[in-house]
Design a protein around this motif. Structure first.
Motif, PDB file in Angstrom:
ATOM      1  N   THR A  33     -99.656 158.278  57.560  1.00  0.00           N
ATOM      2  CA  THR A  33    -100.640 157.603  58.381  1.00  0.00           C
ATOM      3  C   THR A  33    -101.437 156.672  57.469  1.00  0.00           C
ATOM      4  O   THR A  33    -101.810 157.058  56.357  1.00  0.00           O
ATOM      5  N   THR A  34    -101.676 155.462  57.921  1.00  0.00           N
ATOM      6  CA  THR A  34    -102.371 154.457  57.115  1.00  0.00           C
ATOM      7  C   THR A  34    -103.594 153.946  57.858  1.00  0.00           C
ATOM      8  O   THR A  34    -103.539 153.767  59.083  1.00  0.00           O
ATOM      9  N   GLY A  35    -104.656 153.734  57.128  1.00  0.00           N
ATOM     10  CA  GLY A  35    -105.888 153.291  57.753  1.00  0.00           C
ATOM     11  C   GLY A  35    -106.443 152.034  57.106  1.00  0.00           C
ATOM     12  O   GLY A  35    -106.142 151.727  55.950  1.00  0.00           O
ATOM     13  N   TRP A  36    -107.247 151.328  57.887  1.00  0.00           N
ATOM     14  CA  TRP A  36    -108.039 150.208  57.399  1.00  0.00           C
ATOM     15  C   TRP A  36    -109.517 150.610  57.449  1.00  0.00           C
ATOM     16  O   TRP A  36    -109.968 151.195  58.434  1.00  0.00           O
ATOM     17  N   GLY A  42    -124.219 146.848  50.454  1.00  0.00           N
ATOM     18  CA  GLY A  42    -125.312 147.754  50.749  1.00  0.00           C
ATOM     19  C   GLY A  42    -125.028 148.755  51.842  1.00  0.00           C
ATOM     20  O   GLY A  42    -125.922 149.523  52.223  1.00  0.00           O
ATOM     21  N   LYS A  43    -123.798 148.771  52.338  1.00  0.00           N
ATOM     22  CA  LYS A  43    -123.454 149.703  53.418  1.00  0.00           C
ATOM     23  C   LYS A  43    -122.327 150.631  52.975  1.00  0.00           C
ATOM     24  O   LYS A  43    -121.603 150.349  52.023  1.00  0.00           O
ATOM     25  N   GLU A  44    -122.184 151.740  53.704  1.00  0.00           N
ATOM     26  CA  GLU A  44    -121.116 152.676  53.416  1.00  0.00           C
ATOM     27  C   GLU A  44    -119.778 152.134  53.941  1.00  0.00           C
ATOM     28  O   GLU A  44    -119.747 151.317  54.857  1.00  0.00           O
ATOM     29  N   ARG A  45    -118.714 152.630  53.346  1.00  0.00           N
ATOM     30  CA  ARG A  45    -117.387 152.265  53.820  1.00  0.00           C
ATOM     31  C   ARG A  45    -117.187 152.856  55.205  1.00  0.00           C
ATOM     32  O   ARG A  45    -117.451 154.042  55.433  1.00  0.00           O
ATOM     33  N   GLU A  46    -116.693 152.044  56.145  1.00  0.00           N
ATOM     34  CA  GLU A  46    -116.543 152.515  57.513  1.00  0.00           C
ATOM     35  C   GLU A  46    -115.114 152.332  58.018  1.00  0.00           C
ATOM     36  O   GLU A  46    -114.408 151.401  57.630  1.00  0.00           O
ATOM     37  N   PHE A  47    -114.748 153.240  58.897  1.00  0.00           N
ATOM     38  CA  PHE A  47    -113.423 153.229  59.499  1.00  0.00           C
ATOM     39  C   PHE A  47    -113.263 152.035  60.428  1.00  0.00           C
ATOM     40  O   PHE A  47    -114.170 151.700  61.185  1.00  0.00           O
ATOM     41  N   VAL A  48    -112.081 151.407  60.387  1.00  0.00           N
ATOM     42  CA  VAL A  48    -111.762 150.303  61.285  1.00  0.00           C
ATOM     43  C   VAL A  48    -110.629 150.695  62.229  1.00  0.00           C
ATOM     44  O   VAL A  48    -110.762 150.617  63.448  1.00  0.00           O
ATOM     45  N   ASP A 101    -104.935 164.152  54.322  1.00  0.00           N
ATOM     46  CA  ASP A 101    -104.995 165.126  55.396  1.00  0.00           C
ATOM     47  C   ASP A 101    -106.377 165.049  56.020  1.00  0.00           C
ATOM     48  O   ASP A 101    -107.261 164.380  55.506  1.00  0.00           O
ATOM     49  N   GLY A 102    -106.551 165.720  57.143  1.00  0.00           N
ATOM     50  CA  GLY A 102    -107.864 165.756  57.774  1.00  0.00           C
ATOM     51  C   GLY A 102    -108.073 164.618  58.757  1.00  0.00           C
ATOM     52  O   GLY A 102    -107.129 163.939  59.163  1.00  0.00           O
ATOM     53  N   ALA A 103    -109.328 164.429  59.131  1.00  0.00           N
ATOM     54  CA  ALA A 103    -109.682 163.440  60.143  1.00  0.00           C
ATOM     55  C   ALA A 103    -109.353 162.025  59.690  1.00  0.00           C
ATOM     56  O   ALA A 103    -109.670 161.635  58.559  1.00  0.00           O
ATOM     57  N   TYR A 104    -108.777 161.252  60.589  1.00  0.00           N
ATOM     58  CA  TYR A 104    -108.309 159.901  60.248  1.00  0.00           C
ATOM     59  C   TYR A 104    -109.476 158.937  60.003  1.00  0.00           C
ATOM     60  O   TYR A 104    -109.298 157.902  59.374  1.00  0.00           O
ATOM     61  N   TYR A 105    -110.669 159.259  60.520  1.00  0.00           N
ATOM     62  CA  TYR A 105    -111.787 158.322  60.437  1.00  0.00           C
ATOM     63  C   TYR A 105    -112.644 158.535  59.193  1.00  0.00           C
ATOM     64  O   TYR A 105    -113.581 157.786  58.942  1.00  0.00           O
ATOM     65  N   ASN A 106    -112.325 159.573  58.413  1.00  0.00           N
ATOM     66  CA  ASN A 106    -113.132 159.903  57.242  1.00  0.00           C
ATOM     67  C   ASN A 106    -112.505 159.319  55.983  1.00  0.00           C
ATOM     68  O   ASN A 106    -111.410 159.733  55.591  1.00  0.00           O
ATOM     69  N   PRO A 107    -113.166 158.366  55.312  1.00  0.00           N
ATOM     70  CA  PRO A 107    -112.551 157.738  54.133  1.00  0.00           C
ATOM     71  C   PRO A 107    -112.283 158.722  52.998  1.00  0.00           C
ATOM     72  O   PRO A 107    -111.399 158.468  52.163  1.00  0.00           O
ATOM     73  N   PHE A 108    -113.002 159.838  52.956  1.00  0.00           N
ATOM     74  CA  PHE A 108    -112.783 160.818  51.890  1.00  0.00           C
ATOM     75  C   PHE A 108    -111.451 161.556  52.037  1.00  0.00           C
ATOM     76  O   PHE A 108    -111.023 162.247  51.111  1.00  0.00           O
ATOM     77  N   ASN A 109    -110.797 161.403  53.163  1.00  0.00           N
ATOM     78  CA  ASN A 109    -109.485 162.029  53.389  1.00  0.00           C
ATOM     79  C   ASN A 109    -108.327 161.126  53.000  1.00  0.00           C
ATOM     80  O   ASN A 109    -107.177 161.487  53.207  1.00  0.00           O
ATOM     81  N   TYR A 110    -108.639 159.966  52.425  1.00  0.00           N
ATOM     82  CA  TYR A 110    -107.620 158.976  52.089  1.00  0.00           C
ATOM     83  C   TYR A 110    -107.428 158.845  50.586  1.00  0.00           C
ATOM     84  O   TYR A 110    -108.356 159.039  49.800  1.00  0.00           O
TER      85      TYR A 110
END
Length: 123
Positions: A33-36, A42-48, A101-110
């Protein structure tokens, strides 16, 4: 081991379009699974958006639904992000990564993050 390289960013006016590419090396890329994600100053990395290895399921953040489309071509080891109706608030460095592994929206899982590509939208 997977290495990712993003490209396709640039400067565009509001309402315009860009297509980002995430090219991978490593024969197992098509299994992930691949995410953007994106990160503005000044902002946190966010799921796209994210796409499963087969492309069967896809998720997008509410902020980009109806405007951005994620897709992949496993024969080319590439994941794409088509961005339409761009807004100034889309300005950020955009990254791709593979889900460990884990939730697809959490950058720490990538893992295996690329270097990012800058998207700038002028008003």
């Amino acid at each position: 081991q997977v290495q990712l390289v993003e490209s396709g960013g640039g400067l565009v006016q509001a309402g315009g379009s860009l297509r980002l590419s995430c090219a991978a090396s490593g024969r197992t890329f098509s299994s992930y699974t691949t995410g953007w994600f994106r990160q503005a100053p000044g902002k946190e990395r966010e799921f796209v958006a994210a796409i499963s290895w087969s492309g069967v399921w896809r998720y997008s953040a509410d902020s980009v639904k109806g405007r951005f489309t994620i897709s992949r071509d496993n024969a080319k080891n590439t994941v794409y992000l088509q961005m339409n109706s761009l807004k100034p608030e889309d300005t950020a460095v955009h990254y791709c990564a593979v889900l460990r592994d884990g939730a697809y929206y959490n950058p720490f899982n990538y893992d295996y993050w690329g270097q990012g590509t800058q998207v700038t939208v002028s008003s």
